[in-house]
Design a protein around this motif. Structure first.
Motif, mmCIF file in Angstrom:
data_model
loop_
_atom_site.group_PDB
_atom_site.id
_atom_site.type_symbol
_atom_site.label_atom_id
_atom_site.label_comp_id
_atom_site.label_asym_id
_atom_site.label_seq_id
_atom_site.Cartn_x
_atom_site.Cartn_y
_atom_site.Cartn_z
ATOM 1 N N MET A 93 0.828 -1.213 0.000
ATOM 2 C CA MET A 93 0.000 0.000 0.000
ATOM 3 C C MET A 93 0.864 1.265 0.000
ATOM 4 N N LEU A 94 1.839 1.294 0.946
ATOM 5 C CA LEU A 94 2.724 2.457 1.015
ATOM 6 C C LEU A 94 3.566 2.581 -0.245
ATOM 7 N N ASN A 95 3.982 1.436 -0.780
ATOM 8 C CA ASN A 95 4.779 1.457 -2.005
ATOM 9 C C ASN A 95 3.982 2.042 -3.160
ATOM 10 N N LYS A 96 2.694 1.695 -3.234
ATOM 11 C CA LYS A 96 1.839 2.227 -4.295
ATOM 12 C C LYS A 96 1.642 3.727 -4.141
ATOM 13 N N LEU A 97 1.444 4.174 -2.898
ATOM 14 C CA LEU A 97 1.301 5.607 -2.643
ATOM 15 C C LEU A 97 2.564 6.358 -3.064
ATOM 16 N N TRP A 98 3.724 5.789 -2.710
ATOM 17 C CA TRP A 98 4.994 6.430 -3.060
ATOM 18 C C TRP A 98 5.168 6.499 -4.571
ATOM 19 N N LEU A 99 4.811 5.432 -5.260
ATOM 20 C CA LEU A 99 4.929 5.417 -6.719
ATOM 21 C C LEU A 99 4.042 6.471 -7.357
ATOM 22 N N ASN A 100 2.834 6.644 -6.825
ATOM 23 C CA ASN A 100 1.927 7.659 -7.372
ATOM 24 C C ASN A 100 2.446 9.068 -7.086
ATOM 25 N N ILE A 101 2.875 9.298 -5.846
ATOM 26 C CA ILE A 101 3.351 10.629 -5.467
ATOM 27 C C ILE A 101 4.592 11.021 -6.259
ATOM 28 N N SER A 102 5.447 10.050 -6.558
ATOM 29 C CA SER A 102 6.700 10.345 -7.247
ATOM 30 C C SER A 102 6.619 10.169 -8.763
ATOM 31 N N SER A 103 5.411 9.941 -9.289
ATOM 32 C CA SER A 103 5.277 9.654 -10.722
ATOM 33 C C SER A 103 5.341 10.894 -11.602
ATOM 34 N N ALA A 104 5.217 12.085 -11.020
ATOM 35 C CA ALA A 104 5.306 13.333 -11.784
ATOM 36 C C ALA A 104 5.816 14.425 -10.855
ATOM 37 N N PRO A 105 6.545 15.420 -11.375
ATOM 38 C CA PRO A 105 7.147 16.440 -10.502
ATOM 39 C C PRO A 105 6.152 17.198 -9.640
ATOM 40 N N HIS A 106 4.998 17.549 -10.211
ATOM 41 C CA HIS A 106 4.073 18.397 -9.470
ATOM 42 C C HIS A 106 3.440 17.670 -8.292
ATOM 43 N N ARG A 107 3.354 16.347 -8.339
ATOM 44 C CA ARG A 107 2.654 15.610 -7.291
ATOM 45 C C ARG A 107 3.313 15.785 -5.919
ATOM 46 N N SER A 108 4.596 15.441 -5.816
ATOM 47 C CA SER A 108 5.284 15.532 -4.522
ATOM 48 C C SER A 108 5.439 16.978 -4.072
ATOM 49 N N LEU A 109 5.779 17.865 -5.014
ATOM 50 C CA LEU A 109 6.044 19.261 -4.650
ATOM 51 C C LEU A 109 4.764 20.006 -4.293
ATOM 52 N N PHE A 110 3.679 19.777 -5.026
ATOM 53 C CA PHE A 110 2.416 20.409 -4.675
ATOM 54 C C PHE A 110 1.887 19.865 -3.352
ATOM 55 N N LEU A 111 2.062 18.565 -3.132
ATOM 56 C CA LEU A 111 1.645 17.968 -1.863
ATOM 57 C C LEU A 111 2.385 18.614 -0.700
ATOM 58 N N ALA A 112 3.704 18.723 -0.835
ATOM 59 C CA ALA A 112 4.505 19.349 0.223
ATOM 60 C C ALA A 112 4.133 20.813 0.382
ATOM 61 N N GLY A 113 3.893 21.509 -0.734
ATOM 62 C CA GLY A 113 3.517 22.913 -0.669
ATOM 63 C C GLY A 113 2.178 23.116 0.018
ATOM 64 N N ALA A 114 1.229 22.218 -0.240
ATOM 65 C CA ALA A 114 -0.084 22.321 0.400
ATOM 66 C C ALA A 114 0.038 22.142 1.912
ATOM 67 N N LEU A 115 0.810 21.159 2.335
ATOM 68 C CA LEU A 115 1.004 20.933 3.769
ATOM 69 C C LEU A 115 1.767 22.090 4.415
ATOM 70 N N GLN A 116 2.796 22.577 3.723
ATOM 71 C CA GLN A 116 3.568 23.697 4.254
ATOM 72 C C GLN A 116 2.707 24.944 4.367
ATOM 73 N N GLY A 117 1.793 25.160 3.415
ATOM 74 C CA GLY A 117 0.889 26.299 3.498
ATOM 75 C C GLY A 117 0.058 26.249 4.766
ATOM 76 N N ILE A 118 -0.449 25.070 5.105
ATOM 77 C CA ILE A 118 -1.238 24.914 6.330
ATOM 78 C C ILE A 118 -0.371 25.161 7.563
ATOM 79 N N PHE A 119 0.830 24.578 7.572
ATOM 80 C CA PHE A 119 1.708 24.726 8.737
ATOM 81 C C PHE A 119 2.112 26.188 8.967
ATOM 82 N N THR A 120 2.559 26.847 7.888
ATOM 83 C CA THR A 120 3.082 28.208 8.078
ATOM 84 C C THR A 120 1.979 29.189 8.433
ATOM 85 N N LEU A 121 0.777 28.988 7.881
ATOM 86 C CA LEU A 121 -0.335 29.875 8.222
ATOM 87 C C LEU A 121 -0.829 29.615 9.641
ATOM 88 N N THR A 122 -0.834 28.357 10.048
ATOM 89 C CA THR A 122 -1.222 28.027 11.427
ATOM 90 C C THR A 122 -0.248 28.651 12.416
#
Length: 410
Positions: free
Chosen positions: A1-30
């Motif tokens: 399951m985790l391997n599949k999630l990792w493969l999906n997240i790392s399958s295109a540049p925007h996936r991992s970076l947008f995911l991290a950016g979305a989480l960072q947006g929540i953290f920094t605003l909080t």
């Protein structure tokens, strides 16, 4: 399951970076809302951080929030713009992981010691350098392509690297000049040129795809003028010649207004996915007008009378930068997940919330009569932004770890 999630997240540049950016947006605003609430004694208690919160907030927004989305976008578009080789998974995942680790260390250092934040900034700089080298290689290898927009963005990325390096040296030496360079370079030599280049290339292109009888207006001379005004503003601020900023700011505001009209701001409301980009760009002319007016006051009074306070900066940072990032990220996420290029009503409402955030943040400094309520309004603006961005993240984050709905790779 985790391997599949990792493969999906790392399958295109925007996936991992947008995911991290979305989480960072929540953290920094909080974190920022929590600090504001304690600082103004509205909620909780005043907190002591290892780095002054104003300069922590500036660094987190300029170099630790927007760049995740910028790199996710540029790693995707550079090969398309320049007909070049795709960015390798090793490069974009290295960039993402270095920045994620760096941001985590920066936050930890705010609480447990500045030396951890120094390690964090170093890791973030490593992520920037990794991204710059990869994108620069695509640019250098491009043959027979229009490289002008890419040259602008690559130069801006180099300035971003220098800005982070200056912040790192400031943490080590406490030299004010280094801090000033880092924050001004981050806005005027890094973020602004990238957003201007992307706006100049993509807004008329996207408009031509959905609006009938649309004529693309994209003169390069106006882009060069706007970039020159941006650099001039940054240099004048570094030299503390604030009374002359209006010379560049009014011209930049006029150019932005001209492009908003020629690009079809009013017509863009026919398609909400397009309208978000046009509305975001419209804030550029508003913010530069405010910067220019502030500068004229400096010239007339011969003192730094900040009658508009931070209103011009927040009109630029929230109105233009953040709104444009939200619009572009939404479009890339929808399009590269195999979904129809249509902005749903929920995301449109969240975007309107972003606009409300901008208005509420700048009003206390534009209207003296409500200035007494400024602390509460600042907190309200932060809460609205945090709420809207969190809801946006909840809506879009799951897309990054799921495969495309059309079955295609990426």
């Amino acid at each position: 399951m985790l391997n599949k999630l990792w493969l999906n997240i790392s399958s295109a540049p925007h996936r991992s970076l947008f995911l991290a950016g979305a989480l960072q947006g929540i953290f920094t605003l909080t974190w920022w809302v929590y600090d504001l609430a304690g600082r103004y004694a509205l909620l909780g208690s005043f907190s002591v951080w290892s780095i002054a919160p104003t300069w922590s907030h500036a660094f987190l927004m300029i170099y630790c929030f927007f760049p995740f989305f910028i790199f996710g976008f540029l790693f995707t578009t550079y090969p398309n713009w320049l007909n070049g080789k795709k960015i390798s998974k090793n490069v974009y995942m290295t960039t993402c992981l270095l920045m994620v680790v760096g941001v985590a260390l920066f936050y930890t250092g705010l609480i447990h010691g500045q030396w951890l934040s120094i390690l964090g900034v170093t890791a973030i700089l490593g992520g920037f350098i990794s991204a710059f080298r990869a994108l620069q290689l695509v640019l250098i290898q491009a043959k027979g392509q229009d490289r002008r927009h890419a040259i602008v963005t690559s130069t801006a990325l180099l300035m971003g690297c220098l800005g982070i390096a200056a912040y790192l040296l400031w943490l080590l030496t406490e030299a004010q000049l280094l801090l000033d360079f880092s924050r001004h370079a981050g806005i005027w030599f890094f973020l602004m040129p990238i957003l201007l280049a992307v706006s100049h290339r993509m807004i008329p292109f996207f408009s031509s795809r959905v609006l009938d009888n649309y004529v693309i207006v994209r003169p390069y001379w106006i882009l060069w003028i706007m970039l020159a005004c941006t650099v001039a503003h940054g240099l004048l601020q570094l030299m503390q010649l604030l009374q002359y900023l209006w010379l560049s700011d009014f011209l930049l505001a006029l150019c932005a207004l001209y492009l908003s009209i020629r690009w079809g701001l009013l017509r863009s409301f026919q398609v909400s996915l397009l309208a978000v980009l046009h509305i975001a760009f419209a804030w550029l002319s508003v913010s530069m007008l405010l910067f220019g007016l502030q500068s004229l006051v400096f010239m007339q009074t011969e003192t730094e009378t900040w009658i508009l306070g931070m209103a011009p900066l927040h009109a630029l940072a929230i109105g233009y930068f953040a709104s444009m990032v939200l619009g572009m990220a939404s479009r890339v996420t929808i399009g590269h997940s195999g979904r129809p290029l249509v902005l749903d009503r929920f995301t449109w409402q969240l975007f309107i919330g972003f606009q409300a955030t901008t208005v509420i943040r700048v009003l206390p400094e534009l209207i003296p009569a409500i200035g007494q309520f400024a602390p509460a309004l600042y907190l309200i603006a932060g809460l609205i932004w945090l709420t809207c961005f969190t809801l946006w993240a909840i809506r879009y984050i799951p897309i990054y770890w799921r495969p495309r709905i059309d079955g295609k790779p990426g």
